[in-house]
Write an enzyme that holds these catalytic residues in place. Structure first.
Site, PDB file in Angstrom:
ATOM      1  N   LYS A  85      12.938 -14.790  24.981  1.00  0.00           N
ATOM      2  CA  LYS A  85      12.091 -14.900  23.945  1.00  0.00           C
ATOM      3  C   LYS A  85      10.778 -14.210  24.710  1.00  0.00           C
ATOM      4  O   LYS A  85      10.573 -14.846  26.084  1.00  0.00           O
ATOM      5  CB  LYS A  85      11.586 -15.687  23.336  1.00  0.00           C
ATOM      6  CG  LYS A  85      11.147 -15.890  22.176  1.00  0.00           C
ATOM      7  CD  LYS A  85      11.991 -15.897  21.085  1.00  0.00           C
ATOM      8  CE  LYS A  85      11.464 -16.057  19.404  1.00  0.00           C
ATOM      9  NZ  LYS A  85      11.460 -15.444  18.086  1.00  0.00           N
ATOM     10  N   GLY A 185       9.488 -20.246  -1.266  1.00  0.00           N
ATOM     11  CA  GLY A 185       9.206 -19.038  -0.440  1.00  0.00           C
ATOM     12  C   GLY A 185       9.630 -17.593  -1.043  1.00  0.00           C
ATOM     13  O   GLY A 185       9.958 -16.554  -0.494  1.00  0.00           O
ATOM     14  N   GLY A 187       8.397 -15.387  -2.497  1.00  0.00           N
ATOM     15  CA  GLY A 187       7.190 -14.289  -3.111  1.00  0.00           C
ATOM     16  C   GLY A 187       7.240 -13.784  -1.374  1.00  0.00           C
ATOM     17  O   GLY A 187       6.449 -12.813  -1.452  1.00  0.00           O
ATOM     18  N   ASN A 189       8.551 -11.535   2.660  1.00  0.00           N
ATOM     19  CA  ASN A 189       9.819 -10.572   1.791  1.00  0.00           C
ATOM     20  C   ASN A 189      10.577 -10.835   2.200  1.00  0.00           C
ATOM     21  O   ASN A 189      11.180 -10.205   1.188  1.00  0.00           O
ATOM     22  CB  ASN A 189       9.244  -9.874   3.581  1.00  0.00           C
ATOM     23  CG  ASN A 189       8.663  -9.482   4.001  1.00  0.00           C
ATOM     24  OD1 ASN A 189       7.988  -8.831   2.747  1.00  0.00           O
ATOM     25  ND2 ASN A 189       7.456  -9.803   4.780  1.00  0.00           N
ATOM     26  N   VAL A 190      11.659 -11.802   2.729  1.00  0.00           N
ATOM     27  CA  VAL A 190      13.106 -12.258   2.689  1.00  0.00           C
ATOM     28  C   VAL A 190      13.678 -12.914   1.304  1.00  0.00           C
ATOM     29  O   VAL A 190      13.797 -12.752   0.684  1.00  0.00           O
ATOM     30  CB  VAL A 190      12.905 -13.048   3.348  1.00  0.00           C
ATOM     31  CG1 VAL A 190      14.808 -14.271   3.439  1.00  0.00           C
ATOM     32  CG2 VAL A 190      12.976 -12.842   4.918  1.00  0.00           C
TER      33      VAL A 190
HETATM   34  P1  NAD Z   1       7.240 -14.229   5.147  1.00  0.00           P
HETATM   35  O1  NAD Z   1       5.745 -15.083   5.949  1.00  0.00           O
HETATM   36  O2  NAD Z   1       7.003 -12.824   4.254  1.00  0.00           O
HETATM   37  O3  NAD Z   1       7.176 -14.538   3.497  1.00  0.00           O
HETATM   38  C1  NAD Z   1       7.123 -16.842   3.551  1.00  0.00           C
HETATM   39  C2  NAD Z   1       6.985 -17.233   1.834  1.00  0.00           C
HETATM   40  O4  NAD Z   1       7.121 -18.509   2.227  1.00  0.00           O
HETATM   41  C3  NAD Z   1       5.223 -16.399   1.671  1.00  0.00           C
HETATM   42  O5  NAD Z   1       5.344 -16.368   0.977  1.00  0.00           O
HETATM   43  C4  NAD Z   1       4.495 -17.632   2.189  1.00  0.00           C
HETATM   44  O6  NAD Z   1       3.256 -17.234   1.082  1.00  0.00           O
HETATM   45  C5  NAD Z   1       4.944 -18.672   1.520  1.00  0.00           C
HETATM   46  N1  NAD Z   1       4.763 -19.931   2.231  1.00  0.00           N
HETATM   47  C6  NAD Z   1       4.128 -20.543   3.037  1.00  0.00           C
HETATM   48  N2  NAD Z   1       4.262 -22.040   2.707  1.00  0.00           N
HETATM   49  C7  NAD Z   1       4.983 -22.019   2.487  1.00  0.00           C
HETATM   50  C8  NAD Z   1       5.046 -23.583   2.040  1.00  0.00           C
HETATM   51  N3  NAD Z   1       4.522 -24.958   2.335  1.00  0.00           N
HETATM   52  N4  NAD Z   1       5.178 -23.726   0.957  1.00  0.00           N
HETATM   53  C9  NAD Z   1       6.247 -22.938   0.147  1.00  0.00           C
HETATM   54  N5  NAD Z   1       6.126 -21.536   0.457  1.00  0.00           N
HETATM   55  C10 NAD Z   1       5.431 -21.549   1.504  1.00  0.00           C
HETATM   56  O7  NAD Z   1       8.191 -14.388   5.726  1.00  0.00           O
HETATM   57  P2  NAD Z   1       9.455 -13.698   6.064  1.00  0.00           P
HETATM   58  O8  NAD Z   1       9.402 -12.410   6.402  1.00  0.00           O
HETATM   59  O9  NAD Z   1       9.548 -13.453   4.323  1.00  0.00           O
HETATM   60  O10 NAD Z   1       9.936 -14.922   6.648  1.00  0.00           O
HETATM   61  C11 NAD Z   1      10.830 -16.377   5.717  1.00  0.00           C
HETATM   62  C12 NAD Z   1      11.759 -17.234   6.237  1.00  0.00           C
HETATM   63  O11 NAD Z   1      13.099 -16.563   7.296  1.00  0.00           O
HETATM   64  C13 NAD Z   1      10.439 -17.305   8.211  1.00  0.00           C
HETATM   65  O12 NAD Z   1      10.992 -18.890   8.141  1.00  0.00           O
HETATM   66  C14 NAD Z   1      11.409 -16.695   9.395  1.00  0.00           C
HETATM   67  O13 NAD Z   1      10.602 -17.062  10.252  1.00  0.00           O
HETATM   68  C15 NAD Z   1      12.747 -16.788   8.498  1.00  0.00           C
HETATM   69  N6  NAD Z   1      13.348 -15.507   8.624  1.00  0.00           N
HETATM   70  C16 NAD Z   1      13.028 -14.271   8.292  1.00  0.00           C
HETATM   71  C17 NAD Z   1      13.716 -12.685   9.305  1.00  0.00           C
HETATM   72  C18 NAD Z   1      12.902 -11.658   8.464  1.00  0.00           C
HETATM   73  O14 NAD Z   1      13.837 -10.326   8.640  1.00  0.00           O
HETATM   74  N7  NAD Z   1      11.324 -11.620   7.670  1.00  0.00           N
HETATM   75  C19 NAD Z   1      14.637 -13.038   9.725  1.00  0.00           C
HETATM   76  C20 NAD Z   1      14.817 -14.471  10.576  1.00  0.00           C
HETATM   77  C21 NAD Z   1      14.253 -15.282  10.063  1.00  0.00           C
END
Ligand code: NAD
Length: 373
Positions: A85, A185, A187, A189-190
């Site tokens: 990292k 969460g 809304g 991406n995941v």
């Molecule tokens: P993202 O930023 O697209 O989505 C996160 C969502 O959570 C947003 O819609 C945001 O508004 C919401 N959010 C933030 N704080 C919040 C709260 N206090 N209460 C409720 N909702 C809240 O991120 P992502 O890419 O979808 O990733 C989501 C999680 O998965 C993160 O923890 C990320 O580290 C983990 N992750 C993502 C990936 C990936 O491929 N994108 C891979 C491994 C792990």
């Protein structure tokens, strides 16, 4: 007054790292640290985080913690990757420049492939493309540049199959039809991709997000019920799937939970891995270790190294089902929390490969000796 000296080597040794690289370019404002934790299984892959750390020590601790986590993640996922990292110290909203990322890219290039970088908190695909101008040891670039693009659909798919593995353990079959699932969460991406997979299999969804406007289309499309932040932890359901932020499983939330399974993509869900992993086990809640169930993102960028193919990445992510089942079986057999069982699985794989390499080197040395006698 005597200045306190930070015991850097003691700290690095306590995390078990192979190498830590400090990168500096004063003119371009670059201050970065690359942590290479373990390369037994392959090159150390992990994202570059840009964050306004309060001091250098805080940045070092973060890179050590995050890169060690990557070693476990890659090992459990069965990938031929080590853990690495990087952190760039700075404000990602105001201090990003092409020069800064290209300077960082030259440091990555200097490691000749021992470390491969990717996107993380505070960095974007665009930043990776600047890094790519200086080195080929970068993943997560756009599809147009031969990369894998957004990893979220593969992460969501891996999370979906992981939820099925947990449901299979608790209910005796892995059908999600009629199962109640809370997505925090939703809304994001995941979250939004996960909602689709779950809905298509007949799950009943309860969704929450910090930004409620993101939820309206999801609630309509997937017939989901919008719930408040408090209800995320108090609603009676089969599965809680955190897909927002870390630290949400803690002393305050565990007593409130009325779910049978916690299985979601968010990183670092347990505020304290050992303590809260045990609390969940004692309460009879099955916890899918986050870095196991969310390894679809890493699987996705790993595929980029071999020439990206989405179908192959998804197929590989479907393996999360068996990996999680294995983790659950170890946890049952040894009566330990799943978070500890997954670490054990990772360490076993690293040690087995490390021993095999040692035996091979020993054999080669003996061959060399006998030839020279
Ligand atoms: P993202 O930023 O697209 O989505 C996160 C969502 O959570 C947003 O819609 C945001 O508004 C919401 N959010 C933030 N704080 C919040 C709260 N206090 N209460 C409720 N909702 C809240 O991120 P992502 O890419 O979808 O990733 C989501 C999680 O998965 C993160 O923890 C990320 O580290 C983990 N992750 C993502 C990936 C990936 O491929 N994108 C891979 C491994 C792990």
């Amino acid at each position: 007054m005597k200045k306190e000296i930070f015991p850097a080597f003691d700290t690095i040794e306590s995390y078990g790292h192979e190498q830590v690289v400090y990168c500096s370019n004063k003119e371009l404002g670059l201050k970065a640290i690359i942590g290479i934790h373990n390369t037994t299984l392959g090159p150390a892959l992990g994202g570059t985080r840009m964050w306004n750390y309060a001091n250098d020590e805080e940045a070092l601790i973060d890179v050590l913690r995050l890169s060690r986590g990557m070693t476990y993640k890659a090992a459990v996922a069965g990938l031929n990757l080590g853990g690495g990292k990087a952190v760039i110290i700075g404000d990602s909203r105001t201090q990003k420049t092409e020069g800064l990322f290209r300077a960082f890219g030259r440091f990555v290039e200097g490691l000749s492939g021992r470390y491969i970088t990717a996107e993380d908190v505070g960095t974007s695909i665009k930043d990776m493309e600047y890094i790519m101008m200086e080195t080929r040891h970068v993943t997560g670039v756009s599809i147009e540049l031969g990369g894998s693009g957004d990893p979220s659909p593969v992460t969501a798919y891996g999370t979906y199959v992981g939820i099925k593995a947990c449901v299979n353990e608790v209910f005796g079959n892995d059908s999600l039809n009629g199962k109640k699932v809370i997505i925090q969460g939703a809304g994001g991406n995941v979250g939004k991709h996960l909602c689709k997979y779950l809905f298509e299999e007949g799950a009943v969804l309860f969704v929450n997000d910090l930004f409620e406007e993101k939820l309206k289309p999801i609630a309509e499309k997937y017939k989901a019920k919008i719930i408040s932040e408090n209800e995320v932890f108090t609603t009676e359901a089969d599965v809680l799937s955190p897909a927002a932020l870390g630290g949400i499983i803690n002393d305050d939330t565990i007593p409130k939970l009325k779910v049978k399974i916690i299985a979601g993509a968010a990183n670092n869900q347990l505020e304290d891995e050992e303590k809260h992993g045990k609390m969940l086990k004692d309460k009879g809640i099955l916890y899918a270790p986050d870095y196991v169930i969310n390894s679809g993102g890493l699987i996705n960028v790993y595929n980029e190294l071999e020439g990206y193919n989405r179908e192959r990445a998804l197929k590989q992510a479907s393996g999360i089902y068996d990996i999680l089942t294995n983790v659950i079986n170890i946890s049952k057999k040894e009566n330990i929390p799943t978070a500890i069982a997954s670490k054990k699985l990772a360490e076993e794989r690293i040690n087995a490969v490390s021993n095999a390499k040692r035996i091979r080197i020993y054999r080669d040395v003996n061959l060399f000796k006998s030839r020279n006698q």
